[in-house]
Enzyme design. Sequence first.
Site, PDB file in Angstrom:
ATOM      1  N   GLU A 185      -7.179  44.938  70.283  1.00  0.00           N
ATOM      2  CA  GLU A 185      -7.014  45.239  68.865  1.00  0.00           C
ATOM      3  C   GLU A 185      -6.410  44.013  68.197  1.00  0.00           C
ATOM      4  O   GLU A 185      -5.555  43.345  68.770  1.00  0.00           O
ATOM      5  CB  GLU A 185      -6.082  46.433  68.663  1.00  0.00           C
ATOM      6  CG  GLU A 185      -6.595  47.715  69.265  1.00  0.00           C
ATOM      7  CD  GLU A 185      -5.616  48.866  69.099  1.00  0.00           C
ATOM      8  OE1 GLU A 185      -5.070  49.026  67.987  1.00  0.00           O
ATOM      9  OE2 GLU A 185      -5.377  49.572  70.086  1.00  0.00           O
ATOM     10  N   ASP A 200      -3.747  46.797  75.275  1.00  0.00           N
ATOM     11  CA  ASP A 200      -3.185  47.986  75.906  1.00  0.00           C
ATOM     12  C   ASP A 200      -3.622  48.077  77.358  1.00  0.00           C
ATOM     13  O   ASP A 200      -4.766  47.775  77.698  1.00  0.00           O
ATOM     14  CB  ASP A 200      -3.620  49.255  75.175  1.00  0.00           C
ATOM     15  CG  ASP A 200      -2.981  49.386  73.805  1.00  0.00           C
ATOM     16  OD1 ASP A 200      -1.859  48.889  73.625  1.00  0.00           O
ATOM     17  OD2 ASP A 200      -3.618  49.981  72.912  1.00  0.00           O
ATOM     18  N   ASP A 241      -3.262  43.026  70.221  1.00  0.00           N
ATOM     19  CA  ASP A 241      -2.653  44.072  71.046  1.00  0.00           C
ATOM     20  C   ASP A 241      -3.575  44.377  72.218  1.00  0.00           C
ATOM     21  O   ASP A 241      -4.735  44.735  72.027  1.00  0.00           O
ATOM     22  CB  ASP A 241      -2.451  45.320  70.175  1.00  0.00           C
ATOM     23  CG  ASP A 241      -1.732  46.443  70.882  1.00  0.00           C
ATOM     24  OD1 ASP A 241      -1.253  46.249  72.019  1.00  0.00           O
ATOM     25  OD2 ASP A 241      -1.648  47.533  70.285  1.00  0.00           O
ATOM     26  N   HIS A 267       1.483  41.991  73.575  1.00  0.00           N
ATOM     27  CA  HIS A 267       1.269  41.633  72.182  1.00  0.00           C
ATOM     28  C   HIS A 267       1.264  40.113  72.095  1.00  0.00           C
ATOM     29  O   HIS A 267       2.251  39.476  72.460  1.00  0.00           O
ATOM     30  CB  HIS A 267       2.383  42.171  71.284  1.00  0.00           C
ATOM     31  CG  HIS A 267       2.441  43.660  71.216  1.00  0.00           C
ATOM     32  ND1 HIS A 267       3.578  44.342  70.849  1.00  0.00           N
ATOM     33  CD2 HIS A 267       1.506  44.608  71.454  1.00  0.00           C
ATOM     34  CE1 HIS A 267       3.344  45.638  70.864  1.00  0.00           C
ATOM     35  NE2 HIS A 267       2.085  45.826  71.235  1.00  0.00           N
TER      36      HIS A 267
END
Length: 183
Positions: free
Chosen positions: A160, A104, A102, A139
Amino acid sequence: MRTCEHCDQHLKTWARADARFCSTRCRVAHHRARRADDAHRLPAELTSRPRWVTHINKRPLCARTGAWASVTDPSTWSSFEAASATGAPLGFVLGDGIGCIDLDGCLDEHGIPNEAARTLLAFYEGSYVEVSPSGRGLHIWGTAAPQRGFKRTWRGQRIEFYSQGRYITVTGDVHQHGCLQPL
């Protein structure tokens, strides 16, 4: 004269050379409208597994009952068909060999990835990548052995990684077509 990809209005003369939308509102609306069209492009490795939930405010819900879902209780998960039939936003419970990176805030207002994200996308070339619900993140989906997740900052980018005990929202807003490759 260039026009907005969503509303066809003329872009301002001072807009960036790579601008695709006249406003943030049009950019977000365009990405949301594409979700339904792109959902059928999800990799079969995801849609074939009964690990789907819906969500509200980032909390997972059981698609069958509408009650809270658990990332550790398979009885609260559904098939892709059942979850997508609700019309609610979708999520996939990680595990069973599936993981996700992930990123962001890696896309600018025009959907252009920052340098760190471009490096990661080149490394994971051929992997299925989609835009996150905010329209500003990505993603990267792939295969991964179950392991403890982590959060790190690399080259200024927050990263992440999870492969179990979490669910990730699924938008179907394809940024990079591909399949699930090792993460």
